[in-house]
Design a protein around this motif. Structure first.
Motif, short mmCIF file in Angstrom:
data_model
loop_
_atom_site.label_atom_id
_atom_site.label_comp_id
_atom_site.label_asym_id
_atom_site.label_seq_id
_atom_site.Cartn_x
_atom_site.Cartn_y
_atom_site.Cartn_z
N THR A 230 35.37 -63.44 16.30
CA THR A 230 34.97 -63.91 14.97
C THR A 230 34.24 -62.81 14.21
N ALA A 231 33.37 -62.09 14.91
CA ALA A 231 32.63 -61.01 14.26
C ALA A 231 33.56 -59.89 13.81
N LEU A 232 34.58 -59.60 14.63
CA LEU A 232 35.52 -58.53 14.27
C LEU A 232 36.38 -58.94 13.07
N THR A 233 36.95 -60.12 13.13
CA THR A 233 37.84 -60.55 12.05
C THR A 233 37.07 -60.93 10.80
N GLY A 234 35.81 -61.32 10.95
CA GLY A 234 35.02 -61.72 9.78
C GLY A 234 34.24 -60.58 9.15
N GLY A 235 34.32 -59.39 9.72
CA GLY A 235 33.63 -58.24 9.15
C GLY A 235 32.22 -58.06 9.64
N GLY A 236 31.79 -58.85 10.62
CA GLY A 236 30.44 -58.70 11.13
C GLY A 236 30.25 -57.42 11.93
#
Length: 585
Positions: A436-442
């Motif tokens: 989620t962090a990778l795909t969400g830009g986190g």
């Protein structure tokens, strides 16, 4: 008229002393019945001599039965007696007893004769004593067991070093007692011998020998007890130092071993034929407790299947898997409360061995399939390609800490993209948050494990930069003192069952068999569709040369290990799986 002729004095007027009282003591039992009293005293002494050791044995038996002590390390007396009886009936006990008696008697005779002769000589001749006593005194204080490596180098493996060690130990006891006894012979005895014209032989036979013999026999008696202690200790040390017997194993030929220095990406993992190595049940059933961080990961599948299909039971092993994180399991493994750990040589393992833990990595688990994309992924920026992506200054998300073996392939991938552990910002996340962090830009990059990477595979916005090196396992079986020293036969049996499971069920693309995959999914408690969505692991029991060196470099770069780097032989032992497949180095 009478005249008192006594002169003046203090007793002139003193009264006469009272008569002394007569004390009469009746004879006691020992005077009336001396023989009976002596027999009763001897019976009491004999009863005490038997009762105290028997009581200690009973307490030992109770402590083992109630688990107050670890029966694996301190087996109950009944277990020892039963094992001794079984070995005696099998004809295995008496040859060993005879070999030990032969060694101890040979060493005792050598040490006694040489110690007595030299003690007699030094006690009789002052110049000889002045010349030899200082070096012998210096050698006397050296711990005798410390001489065993010297004797091993001098005489090689076999009975020679043990006989020499017993002889050296006995020699000093007899030499000291003999020399002291000769020096203590009264000068009058010597003078009397000279007056009567005694020769040197007559002086020895009629003066020195009778006068010194009691002290010499005391020294010889003490030396006999010490000789038994030394031979037992030396046999244990020599047995651990001697190489184990490795016999050829049917079905495990040239393909069962590869050169540890071979780091080729396309190296075929070692394999035996299906069903090999064949079971060789232990003489006594053993229960092994093996810790692992999870029971659901695919790399644990060979263990789960070996338990389910009775491969461990064929070796006489009852293997119990226990979920424990590596930091918690390590001290238990080092203390012998665990027998093995199915994990990886993480930074905690290196620090533990550096701190004195007796732990070795004894077998690998897997290396990735060439189709696998488990590893470092990056979200590409405009105009970037995988080959040109720079990670310098990027935020890196991972569910794995810096003490993990993943630090080794991660540092390799970072270096290929102009970064290192100090130039990226680590963000440790939960397993469900990394993607989620990778795909969400986190985060800009992330280390994605099976099967999470499948979610971004094929998406041109993301690129795979590298993972675990093909052909190089980074985890597997770690043994502690129980299976390394106390019971290496059980350690080899465990690996034999594991290798047989790999050769029988995991030799190729095991996921092509739908029924087998369904069984694995049930054992691991995972979704069968998820299990087949990623390539199969290449089960690989061998440990590559230099892997622990590369891991330690990564740990030092991450600042998670202390002390000097450890040589490979402090962390790795390939001898047990070599024995399991019959490979002689």
């Amino acid at each position: 008229m009478s005249t008192d002729r006594r002169g003046p004095g203090p007793d002139h007027d003193a009264p006469l002393a009272a008569p002394a009282r007569l004390l009469i003591r009746r004879p006691g039992p020992q005077e009336l019945h001396p023989g009976r009293t002596h027999r009763r005293r001897r019976a009491l002494e004999l009863a005490l001599a038997l009762a105290v050791p028997l009581l200690l044995v009973l307490v030992w038996q109770l402590a083992a039965a109630r688990s107050w002590i670890d029966a694996r390390i301190y087996p109950a007396p009944s277990t020892i007696l039963a094992d001794g009886w079984d070995r005696a009936l099998a004809g295995e006990l008496w040859p060993d007893v005879a070999a030990t008696l032969r060694r101890v008697l040979a060493g005792y005779l050598l040490g006694t004769v040489s110690g007595y002769l030299l003690g007699l000589l030094m006690g009789s001749l002052r110049l000889v004593r002045a010349a030899l006593e200082p070096p012998l005194d210096a050698l006397y204080v050296v711990p005798k067991l410390a001489l065993l490596p010297v004797f091993l180098n001098m005489f090689g493996l076999g009975e020679g070093p043990q006989i020499a060690l017993v002889a050296a130990t006995v020699f000093f006891f007899v030499w000291i007692s003999t020399m002291a006894a000769v020096l203590a012979v009264p000068a009058g005895h010597r003078d009397a011998g000279r007056v009567f014209g005694a020769s040197h032989w007559q002086m020895f036979r009629h003066v020195l020998l009778p006068a010194s013999l009691p002290a010499v026999l005391v020294g010889a008696r003490i030396a006999a007890g010490v000789a038994v202690l030394v031979i037992v200790a030396s046999e244990q040390i020599a047995a651990s130092a001697a190489p184990r017997t490795v016999k050829p194993v049917a079905g495990c030929g040239a393909t069962a071993w590869t050169d540890p220095a071979d780091l080729a990406r396309d190296r075929a993992p070692a394999r035996c034929v299906k069903g090999a190595p064949a079971p060789r049940p232990l003489r006594e059933h053993r229960t092994l407790t093996v810790a692992t961080g999870t029971l659901n990961a695919e790399y644990v599948a060979p263990l789960r299947l070996a338990v389910a299909r009775g491969e461990f039971a064929k070796e006489g092993l009852d293997v119990r898997l226990k979920v424990l994180p590596t930091p918690e399991a390590l001290p238990l493994l080092a203390k012998g409360e665990l027998d093995a750990l199915w994990a990886a040589p993480e930074a905690a393992v290196v620090n533990g061995v550096n701190g004195g833990f007796d732990i070795r990595w004894v077998a690998g688990n897997f290396s990735p399939d060439r189709r696998s994309r488990s590893g470092l992924w990056v979200r590409l920026k405009d105009g970037q390609r995988a080959a040109t992506a720079s990670l310098d200054g990027n935020r890196l998300g991972t569910m794995i800490g810096k003490g993990s073996v993943i630090m080794y392939p991660m540092t390799t991938s970072l270096a290929a993209h102009h970064a290192d552990l100090g130039s990226v910002v680590f963000q440790q996340l939960g397993s469900s948050d990394v993607l989620t962090a990778l795909t969400g830009g986190g985060v800009d990059a992330a280390w994605l494990l099976d099967p999470v990477w499948r979610q971004v595979d094929g998406d041109r916005a993301y690129a795979f930069l590298g993972g675990q090196p093909p052909g190089e396992p980074l985890g597997g079986a770690l043994y502690g003192p129980n299976l390394l020293q106390r019971d290496p036969d059980a350690g080899v049996a465990f690996l034999r069952a594991y290798l047989r499971t790999v050769n029988t069920y995991f030799a190729g693309d095991y996921k092509a068999d739908k029924a087998f995959t369904a069984e694995l999914a049930r054992l691991l408690g995972v979704d069968g569709k998820v299990l087949v969505s990623v390539p199969p692991l290449r089960m690989d029991w061998e440990i590559r040369k230099g892997t622990t060196d590369r891991l330690q470099r990564a740990y030092r770069a991450a600042g998670v290990t202390k002390g000097a780097p450890l040589p490979e032989n402090r962390l790795v032992d390939r001898s047990l799986y070599a024995e399991a497949v019959g490979h002689r180095p």
